[in-house]
Scaffold this active site. Sequence first.
Site, PDB file in Angstrom:
ATOM      1  N   THR A 125      49.520  23.899 -11.809  1.00  0.00           N
ATOM      2  CA  THR A 125      48.374  23.090 -12.217  1.00  0.00           C
ATOM      3  C   THR A 125      47.266  23.954 -12.797  1.00  0.00           C
ATOM      4  OG1 THR A 125      46.585  21.683 -11.350  1.00  0.00           O
ATOM      5  CG2 THR A 125      47.551  23.246  -9.821  1.00  0.00           C
ATOM      6  N   ASP A 126      46.432  23.361 -13.647  1.00  0.00           N
ATOM      7  CA  ASP A 126      45.274  24.080 -14.180  1.00  0.00           C
ATOM      8  C   ASP A 126      44.236  24.378 -13.109  1.00  0.00           C
ATOM      9  OD1 ASP A 126      44.306  21.497 -13.811  1.00  0.00           O
ATOM     10  OD2 ASP A 126      43.663  21.209 -15.884  1.00  0.00           O
ATOM     11  N   GLU A 127      44.298  23.686 -11.966  1.00  0.00           N
ATOM     12  CA  GLU A 127      43.285  23.886 -10.935  1.00  0.00           C
ATOM     13  C   GLU A 127      43.336  25.274 -10.311  1.00  0.00           C
ATOM     14  OE1 GLU A 127      42.332  20.658  -8.270  1.00  0.00           O
ATOM     15  OE2 GLU A 127      43.439  19.250  -9.522  1.00  0.00           O
ATOM     16  N   TYR A 149      43.948  22.868  -1.855  1.00  0.00           N
ATOM     17  CA  TYR A 149      45.073  22.488  -2.714  1.00  0.00           C
ATOM     18  C   TYR A 149      45.283  23.519  -3.813  1.00  0.00           C
ATOM     19  CZ  TYR A 149      47.285  20.498  -6.832  1.00  0.00           C
ATOM     20  OH  TYR A 149      48.059  20.312  -7.944  1.00  0.00           O
ATOM     21  N   LYS A 153      48.463  26.213  -4.489  1.00  0.00           N
ATOM     22  CA  LYS A 153      49.253  26.279  -5.716  1.00  0.00           C
ATOM     23  C   LYS A 153      49.162  27.669  -6.361  1.00  0.00           C
ATOM     24  CE  LYS A 153      51.317  23.523  -7.553  1.00  0.00           C
ATOM     25  NZ  LYS A 153      52.777  23.218  -7.429  1.00  0.00           N
TER      26      LYS A 153
END
Length: 346
Positions: A125-127, A149, A153
């Site tokens: 994910t970009d997060e 979260y 990741k």
Amino acid sequence: MRILVTGAAGFIGSHFARSLLSGRYVGFEHCDVTVIDKLTYASDRANLPAAHPRLTFIRGDICDRQLLADVVPGHDAVVHFAAESHVDRSIDDPAPFFETNVMGSHHLLAACARGRVGRVVHVSTDEVYGSISEGSWNESCVLEPNSPYAASKAASDHVVRSYWRTYDVDVSITRCANNYGPYQNVEKVIPRFVTNLLSGQDITLHGDGGAVREWLHVDDHCRAIALVLAKGRAGEVYNIGGDVELTNRALTERILRLAGAGWERVRHVPDRKVQDQRYSLDYRKISEELGFEPQIRFEDGLSEVFHWYRENRAWWAPTATEPRGAALTSSVRGVPASRALSVQAH
């Protein structure tokens, strides 16, 4: 060819699995698909075909090392979607996120190394990059996750990369913008807003709605993953962007228009403590190397999503929240019944 897809009863994974089974991706038109999914609150067996000659479904946990040892060998490729993915839940209880996202990825990659799987794609994910006030992240940017979260990741990305360097697993990592599309769990912002409005409830907007997100239709995302699976380079990261940046307020305005509703249906609530202000991906690498470009205009995709939720109330209504399509306990392709929590083969 046999492809194992983890987490493929969830939103993005199920779209990828359905597309594989329908022969949409060049080079994978006739592949056999094995799905491992724990069937948590965010996944549903009904997101996949009830019966398909090339589909094997296994209800199981990627943290179950023995199950992975039984299932993974014999597959030519693995696409790894399985993850806990909701920021608010990670703030309330981070432990399951680190258990599934970090340790689960470790157990899966270890099984791939032992089973000599030829190709692995890890979906991230970009997060993991944190927040960016201007410009866009490329694949060389430092990871600065701000929520449990995102941290889980980012950690899983490092775990996966280590299996490439240490054990020569042919693995690529993808990092995508915010996804939207049919079959998305209603805890996510677009389906939550749409279903609240359709059921007569108000919607809640964090802060002033100024946080900016980049949006990518799930079909474009999965098409990009298929390109990485086919032609991506081992050890490389590929950003998958959507070219559409909107403040949460602007997104709310578009959904209100589709519902024929006004701002009186919006309630403002305080920002979460770890609200990232802006996400934006530079995806020139996957565009130049693999020829990916997003194809679905956001206005068209959002309208499609609104109408899908309006026409499929039984899928998201409170009376239909339990996973459907219970599977038969049996032995499939060498998987002992004692290890496979439930299995379907068609």
